[in-house]
Design an enzyme around this catalytic site. Structure first.
Site, PDB file in Angstrom:
ATOM      1  N   CYS A   1      -9.095 -23.839 -35.846  1.00  0.00           N
ATOM      2  CA  CYS A   1      -8.439 -24.616 -34.801  1.00  0.00           C
ATOM      3  C   CYS A   1      -9.501 -25.296 -33.934  1.00  0.00           C
ATOM      4  CB  CYS A   1      -7.521 -23.716 -33.963  1.00  0.00           C
ATOM      5  SG  CYS A   1      -8.381 -22.633 -32.785  1.00  0.00           S
TER       6      CYS A   1
ATOM      7  N   CYS B   1     -10.715 -18.842 -38.225  1.00  0.00           N
ATOM      8  CA  CYS B   1      -9.775 -19.891 -37.864  1.00  0.00           C
ATOM      9  C   CYS B   1     -10.540 -21.190 -37.676  1.00  0.00           C
ATOM     10  CB  CYS B   1      -9.051 -19.489 -36.573  1.00  0.00           C
ATOM     11  SG  CYS B   1      -8.066 -20.797 -35.814  1.00  0.00           S
TER      12      CYS B   1
ATOM     13  N   ASP C   1      16.396 -18.707 -20.085  1.00  0.00           N
ATOM     14  CA  ASP C   1      16.972 -17.370 -20.187  1.00  0.00           C
ATOM     15  C   ASP C   1      17.581 -17.035 -18.832  1.00  0.00           C
ATOM     16  OD1 ASP C   1      17.719 -14.947 -21.171  1.00  0.00           O
ATOM     17  OD2 ASP C   1      15.704 -14.076 -21.182  1.00  0.00           O
TER      18      ASP C   1
END
Length: 481
Positions: free
Chosen positions: A276, A274, A87
């Site tokens: 993960c 979750c 950016d």
């Protein structure tokens, strides 16, 4: 630039984007890398989390590290063996009001450090600015884009042309039209961060669709700062191909735990919803007992896993033609998101023109919200435009939908068929049989097995809006018969 579309659903698409460092598959999320603060190293982002690209801020690199990224090369400097987007410092303009660099300098710096994808120095449109102020940001950004191409040299960088205008939709339209005429390889919707921070996802939907309508469809569209997995599916469905986010780290700093349905404060969690690698090994209580830095790293890692898992779900939904269903589920996570879906329902003509007409799976209809699906519009438009009833028909026999599909195989229809069979031949010939069924309305018997009128499941009993629309469709029978 090569951008090859492999699969489509709604305005979402799985594509292959070629950069000088490799081929990226969209939809794609670029985790934001701050070279000064790395909770998760860029090397781990690729090797352990599966991110093939990252984004960093060229303005910050230039200001803090000067020539070091030029000497080492951006990949070596960051320690990332993949595609890197930069950016230009526009976000710093939005936050601080300005940057200590001009466009020519930041463009040349991005060339020298070896960015794969780079951005001109646009002027972002803030959330609270007046239309006149917004108009000025659009004007300056367009002029800077023109200046860029007057001096652009041949390079292998994919250059991003930002679309400004913010919540001023007519200005977004003007910006998209003019930016789309310039030979950028990628476009980006600028200034969405404050819109999302204010939970105006309905405005964001208008911004995305407006930009999409007036930009070349063969170019990827990037959504700056779209950092939460609970809105990825909506953005993809509206045509966004690329995202970037620092939220995984910012939220971790605030003890915030991301999920595809929203955000939790860590202290309020008894269980991790979750599986993960992080959440499978520890409990919320154990994580709270960690040091502040260890806790921050744990949450940043989990948030990254949550983000990339949602991107993969979206890709699978596109492959199966189930993106609408996923969007309906996700937008029910927050009223502001659901408001955005309602806003989309009023602009489905554009989506209908670009969405595939045939899918390899049937459709699910949960409520009247599903009526705006492009498949329904495609069916109704084709019926009004192309259908011709039998020439000899004089009597319309209109039958209600049944649980069983196709409708002509239902028990109820077979009983009626027996009655008709006993009529005289000349009486049979003048009868034209149609069904009326939500959400499609009128379905002639001869179209009963045509996709998707029989390849769907709908929840019963029908809600009142579905019933009204079905009746409205029947009222329009005279336009067809």
């Amino acid at each position: 630039m090569s951008f090859e579309i492999k699969n489509k659903d709604l305005l979402g698409r799985i594509g292959k984007l070629e950069t000088k460092s490799g081929i990226l598959e969209t939809p794609l999320l670029f985790p934001v890398i701050n070279p000064s603060i790395q909770l998760v190293s860029p090397t781990r982002l690729k090797e352990e989390f599966g991110f093939d690209a990252v984004i960093t801020n060229a303005y910050i690199l230039k200001k803090r590290f000067q020539n070091k990224p030029i000497k080492l090369g951006l990949q070596k400097f960051l320690g990332f063996d993949g595609s890197i987007m930069t950016d230009s410092g526009a976000y710093q303009i939005l936050v601080y009001g300005g940057v200590e660099v001009n466009q020519a300098e930041i463009i040349e710096y991005q060339r020298k450090i070896g960015s794969d994808i780079a951005t001109i120095l646009d002027i972002p449109t803030g959330w609270k600015v007046s239309q006149e102020q917004a108009k000025e940001t659009v004007k300056i950004t367009i002029q800077r884009a023109k200046d860029f191409f007057e001096t652009k040299t041949e390079d292998k960088i994919l250059w991003v042309g930002p679309v400004q205008g913010g919540r001023h939709i007519e200005l977004v339209k003007e910006s998209a039209k003019k930016m789309g005429k310039m030979p950028f390889q990628i476009h980006a919707l600028g200034s969405p961060t404050e819109v999302m921070e204010n939970y105006r996802f309905d405005v964001l939907a208008d911004m995305i669709l407006t930009a999409k309508k007036y930009l070349p469809l063969n170019r990827p569209l990037h959504l700056f700062g779209a950092g939460h997995p609970f809105m990825f599916s909506l953005a993809v469905a509206l045509g966004c191909d690329l995202f970037d986010s620092a939220s995984y780290a910012l939220y971790a700093r605030q003890n915030r735990y991301m999920t595809e349905n929203g955000t939790w404060q860590l202290k309020k969690l008894k269980y991790f919803p979750c599986s993960c690698p992080n959440c499978s090994k520890e409990t919320p209580e154990e994580v709270l007992d960690k040091s502040a830095k260890e806790r921050e790293i744990f949450l940043a890692e989990h948030n990254l896993f949550a983000c990339i898992a949602e991107i993969r779900r979206i890709k699978q939904a596109i492959r199966e033609g189930r993106l609408w269903e996923l969007v309906e589920i996700r937008t029910r996570a927050h009223p502001a998101l659901f408001s955005a879906l309602k806003r989309v329902n009023k602009q489905t003509d554009f989506i209908e023109k670009l969405s595939p007409t045939i899918k390899n799976r049937g459709l699910f209809f949960f409520s009247s919200t599903s009526i705006a699906r492009p498949e329904v519009l495609q069916y109704k438009n084709n019926l009004l435009k192309n259908y011709q009833p039998p020439n000899h028909s004089k009597i319309l026999l209109l039958l209600p939908q049944t649980q069983k599909k196709p409708y002509h195989e239902s028990y109820e229809f077979k009983r009626i068929k027996k009655v008709i069979k006993n009529l005289e031949d000349e009486q049979k010939e003048v009868i034209h049989i149609c069904f009326y069924a939500a959400p499609f309305g009128l379905i002639p018997l001869e179209l009963d097995e045509v996709y998707p009128v029989s390849q769907n499941e709908i929840s019963f009993p029908l809600d009142k809006k579905n019933q009204r629309i079905c009746c409205k469709s029947n009222f329009r029978i005279h336009q067809i018969l």
